[in-house]
Write a protein that holds these residues in place. Structure first.
Motif, PDB file in Angstrom:
ATOM      1  N   TYR A 292       0.852  -1.211   0.000  1.00 22.94           N
ATOM      2  CA  TYR A 292       0.000   0.000   0.000  1.00 22.94           C
ATOM      3  C   TYR A 292       0.883   1.255   0.000  1.00 22.94           C
ATOM      4  O   TYR A 292       0.690   2.174  -0.810  1.00 22.94           O
TER       5      TYR A 292
ATOM      6  N   ARG B 257       3.987   1.491  -0.932  1.00 19.82           N
ATOM      7  CA  ARG B 257       4.735   1.555  -2.190  1.00 19.82           C
ATOM      8  C   ARG B 257       3.933   2.304  -3.244  1.00 19.82           C
ATOM      9  O   ARG B 257       4.441   3.200  -3.910  1.00 19.82           O
ATOM     10  N   GLU B 258       2.644   1.975  -3.380  1.00 13.58           N
ATOM     11  CA  GLU B 258       1.825   2.666  -4.390  1.00 13.58           C
ATOM     12  C   GLU B 258       1.684   4.137  -4.042  1.00 13.58           C
ATOM     13  O   GLU B 258       1.754   5.002  -4.920  1.00 13.58           O
TER      14      GLU B 258
ATOM     15  N   ARG C 246      -5.320   2.161  -7.041  1.00 10.17           N
ATOM     16  CA  ARG C 246      -3.971   1.571  -6.942  1.00 10.17           C
ATOM     17  C   ARG C 246      -3.635   1.178  -5.502  1.00 10.17           C
ATOM     18  O   ARG C 246      -3.064   0.117  -5.259  1.00 10.17           O
ATOM     19  N   CYS C 247      -3.946   2.041  -4.558  1.00  7.37           N
ATOM     20  CA  CYS C 247      -3.592   1.722  -3.160  1.00  7.37           C
ATOM     21  C   CYS C 247      -4.399   0.523  -2.661  1.00  7.37           C
ATOM     22  O   CYS C 247      -3.853  -0.369  -2.004  1.00  7.37           O
TER      23      CYS C 247
ATOM     24  N   ALA D 242      -3.443  -2.781  -4.426  1.00 10.10           N
ATOM     25  CA  ALA D 242      -2.139  -3.266  -3.935  1.00 10.10           C
ATOM     26  C   ALA D 242      -2.360  -4.085  -2.657  1.00 10.10           C
ATOM     27  O   ALA D 242      -1.746  -5.141  -2.462  1.00 10.10           O
TER      28      ALA D 242
ATOM     29  N   HIS E 266       1.929  -0.065 -15.898  1.00 11.43           N
ATOM     30  CA  HIS E 266       3.069   0.127 -14.975  1.00 11.43           C
ATOM     31  C   HIS E 266       4.033  -1.042 -14.969  1.00 11.43           C
ATOM     32  O   HIS E 266       5.013  -1.024 -14.223  1.00 11.43           O
TER      33      HIS E 266
ATOM     34  N   TYR F 219       5.055  -4.932  -9.908  1.00 12.93           N
ATOM     35  CA  TYR F 219       4.129  -4.868  -8.766  1.00 12.93           C
ATOM     36  C   TYR F 219       2.717  -5.335  -9.116  1.00 12.93           C
ATOM     37  O   TYR F 219       1.864  -5.416  -8.242  1.00 12.93           O
ATOM     38  N   TRP F 220       2.460  -5.556 -10.380  1.00 14.75           N
ATOM     39  CA  TRP F 220       1.068  -5.779 -10.773  1.00 14.75           C
ATOM     40  C   TRP F 220       0.800  -7.122 -11.434  1.00 14.75           C
ATOM     41  O   TRP F 220      -0.059  -7.243 -12.294  1.00 14.75           O
TER      42      TRP F 220
END
Ligand code: 3HC
Ligand code: NAI
Length: 686
Positions: free
Chosen positions: A479, A481-482, A599-600, A603, A663, A667-668
């Motif tokens: 979280y 990181r985003e 995003r948050c 994640a 991105h 991370y995704w």
């Protein structure tokens, strides 16, 4: 099979007893039994009045929450209570334990109320995303006035028997055996030939300006939630509508709230919080604990233990730190005395449970030792190695580490099966969550003992596996990181915080970093070798620290802080972020709030699913309990995994895949568990 509700004559009074463990909820069997007993009471010419009482630990603690997800079975509680209010014989409620929700509504529909001195009374429906649906919003203001009714119903907090008598909610506190006291009052009413029907009373509307201010304050506190707004609408209807119409309005609003996904989410958390921490092991009762380290966490843990009646030896190798820790604890209790929350005798007793020392030998008699020293693997391992020679052979050893490997700490002792993690959250005397960490050798009894201790402290224990950051902090890293990437890409710290706070998070991630101290994460990241090889990773937070901006404690971090602690945006932070973005070649653009939230939160969901698959988290519900109780995730959204399930796992995977296209996969990459479940249609929650 014994009946859930029975009628017994005690002289000329019919005593209706509800006996429906565990909490006498008004399940269908109870409603049916109450109706049957009421009819019998009314038809029996020998009986002049009735008492409604409960067997077991409590008066009715509410409607049966499990029934809300199912088709209703007759009779409806609101109709039954109107029937009770209209009875031709006076009925007195005998209240003990917790008379809550539908239970208090039952009492309100009776013609008088007698309470045990230890009883607590409340309408906590808003905590389940509901409003009182069986007359509570119409009858309570008729007894206590609109202002107090708003306070009780919008906060959901219970009142004591003494408060209830003072406000007119209860007629008497029982000075003799409860049911006898209620029966005596019932006979008195019958003899007088008149008794009050709550619904027939007028509502005392109170001072309009004060009522409005109170309502506005309570609504602000429950921002984002629908139930308090609906409850207020029903309460206002009590003032302007005749009772029958008011009850109909309440019913409509209750049904709306019952069907609202917010209520499903809150009910999910209610049961999830009671399902965590189930273990096979046998718990040992803990009476004496040694807390090692008198810093932020050690002193908070000590307070939590003392409050639960446990003897505490607080030990710190640094005498100055020990003195500061002890002073923090004393100040805490003095503050409670000053605010009238603790009487001198209690104050004295609490302090008598605490001893402070720099000598580790003081841990020799402890049943449990909780280590809360510096987050340094060498310091912790050395300490545990020394404990072997000092601690009693039956003592359990726990570490409060945030990120370190509990296996490595356990390996420093000759009794790894007695070592576990007890990860408290700061401030430890307030935060409810405790992650109970199972290392490779931890015995089932050690876990059961940790769980039982946490419950005794009034906390919510969740069993987790031993992975860096366990469940909560692993997800926090994803979280955070985003959040940090969004800053480099063009968002401001205050935009990210505002977007997530208006989505429901208790505090935005940048304000949280400032509160905790940015240097803590900075140091922790430097000590780790498992972080992604990505120069953007937490770069903004690190750059702030390198400029001496440590957060609140240094007067500036992501924000600038005034001496009174209030925060404001600081243009220098934007200059710093822009410089970092340009150095790293990150193009900046305008970012909208929806992207920030997506995003948050995704994640969190993706990391949660990974932890579930690897068994670090035992159940999706555990993850939700952790985030709702340790990280300020909005309860009305049920937790990250419940939220994902409501969005639909197919949608979640598609959104993560879209983010991966933009991105990159670092991370995704969707967690395999999410992919599998989305494809097979399997659900996260049964
Ligand atoms: N319905 C169904 N089950 C309930 C329940 C309820 N209202 N209240 C408690 N339970 C169950 C719990 O799930 C638990 O079950 P488990 O043993 O299988 O896990 C068991 O009863 C014991 O509960 P606790 O572990 O919470 O026991 P405590 O002693 O710690 O607390 C309590 C007791 C204070 C009564 C607490 O359970 C509580 O706050 N319950 C909810 C009260 C509430 O919200 N009432 C309002 C319901 S909504 C309503 O009434 C609508 C109406 O207006 C129409
Ligand atoms: P702190 O720095 O406030 O306190 C640590 C204390 O331990 C100091 O008073 C120090 O003198 C003492 N100490 C150091 N070595 C010792 C030893 N060998 N024997 C006895 N005492 C010793 O640290 P804090 O914040 O209380 O953290 C303690 C532990 O709790 C860390 O492992 C941390 O990761 C963890 N934790 C911290 C949280 C937080 O928000 N601060 C939250 C959850 C866990």
């Amino acid at each position: 099979m014994s009946e859930a509700v029975s009628l017994m004559a005690a002289g000329e009074v019919g005593v209706i007893t509800i006996d429906h463990p565990p909490v006498n909820a008004t399940s269908a069997a109870v409603r049916q039994g109450l109706l049957r007993c009421l009819e019998e009471l009314e038809q029996d010419a020998r009986l002049v009045a009735g008492v409604i009482a409960c067997a077991g630990r409590t008066f009715v603690a509410g409607a049966d929450i499990r029934e809300f997800g199912r088709p209703p079975e007759p009779p409806r509680l609101d109709e039954l209570l109107s029937r009770i209010e209209q009875s031709g014989k006076p009925l007195v409620a005998a209240l003990h334990g917790t008379a809550l929700g539908g239970g208090l509504e039952l009492a309100l529909a009776c013609h008088a109320r007698v309470a045990d001195p230890g009883a607590r009374l409340g309408l906590p429906e808003v905590k389940l995303g509901l409003i009182p649906g069986a007359g509570g919003t119409q009858r309570l203001p008729r007894l206590v006035g609109l202002e107090r009714a708003i306070d009780m119903i919008l906060s959901g907090e219970p009142v004591t028997a003494a408060e209830a008598v003072a406000t007119g909610l209860v007629d008497q506190i029982a000075e003799q055996e409860l049911v006898t006291a209620a029966a005596n009052l019932a006979v008195t009413l019958a003899r007088a030939g008149s008794w009050r029907r709550t619904g027939a009373l007028p509502v005392e509307p109170g001072d309009a300006a004060r009522v409005d201010a109170l309502a506005a304050r309570l609504l602000r506190r429950s921002r984002g939630q629908h139930a308090p707004e609906r409850a207020l609408e029903a309460l206002r209807a009590a003032v302007i509508l005749p009772v029958a119409e008011g009850l109909q309005r309440e019913r409509r609003l209750f049904e709306e709230s019952r069907a609202d996904p917010q209520s499903a989410a809150l009910r999910h958390l209610f049961f999830a919080e009671r399902s965590t921490g189930r273990t096979e092991g046998k718990a040992v009762v803990i009476e004496r604990v040694a807390v090692l380290g008198a810093g932020t966490m050690g002193s908070g843990i000590a307070i939590a233990l003392v409050d639960a009646g446990i003897e505490v030896a607080l030990i710190d190798s640094d005498p100055a730190s020990l003195e500061r820790g002890e002073a923090r604890i004393r100040d805490h209790y003095q503050g409670l005395v000053d605010r009238g929350r603790l009487v001198p005798a209690q104050h004295h007793a609490r302090l008598a449970q605490l001893s402070a020392s720099s000598d580790l030998q003081q841990a020799a008699t402890a049943d449990l030792i909780i280590e809360a020293v510096f987050e340094d693997p060498t310091v912790k391992r050395e300490l545990f190695a020394r404990l072997d020679a000092i601690a009693s052979s039956s003592a359990w050893l726990a570490t409060n580490t945030s990120y370190l490997d509990v296996d490595a700490i356990a390996a420093a002792t000759a009794r790894p099966e007695r070592v576990l993690g007890l990860h408290f959250f700061s401030p430890a005397n307030i935060m409810k969550l405790v992650e109970v960490v199972r290392a490779r050798a931890t015995s089932a009894d050690a876990l059961a003992t940790g769980v039982a201790l946490a419950r005794k402290l009034g906390k919510i224990p969740v069993l987790v596996g031993n992975a860096t950051g366990f469940v909560g902090n692993s997800m926090l890293q994803a979280y955070g990181r985003e959040n940090q990437l969004l800053l480099l890409e063009g968002a401001t710290p205050w935009q990210v915080d505002a977007a997530l706070e208006s989505w429901g998070m208790a505090m935005g991630p940048n304000a949280v970093l400032d509160l905790a101290g940015l240097d803590i994460g900075y140091r922790a990241r430097r000590a780790r070798s498992d972080l992604p090889d990505d120069p953007r990773f937490f770069r903004v937070a690190d750059a702030l620290v390198e400029q001496g901006r440590l957060g609140r404690k240094s007067g500036c971090g992501n924000y600038l802080y005034a001496p009174d602690g209030s925060r404001q945006p600081d243009p220098k932070v934007i200059t710093l972020i822009e410089a970092e973005a340009s150095r790293l070649g990150v193009a900046r653009r305008s970012i909208d709030d929806a992207e920030i939230v997506e995003r948050c939160v995704l994640a969190l969901v993706n990391e949660g699913a990974r932890l579930l698959e690897t068994g670090v988290a035992g159940a999706a519900a555990d993850i939700d309990v952790i985030w709702a109780n340790g990280y300020g995730f909005p309860r009305f959204r049920g937790g990250p995994m419940w939220y994902a399930a409501q969005c639909g796992l197919g949608e979640v995977v598609a959104a993560i895949q879209r983010l991966a296209e933009i991105h990159g996969p670092l991370y995704w990459t969707p967690a395999p568990l999410l992919m599998r479940m989305a494809q097979s249609g399997e659900a996260l929650f049964s």
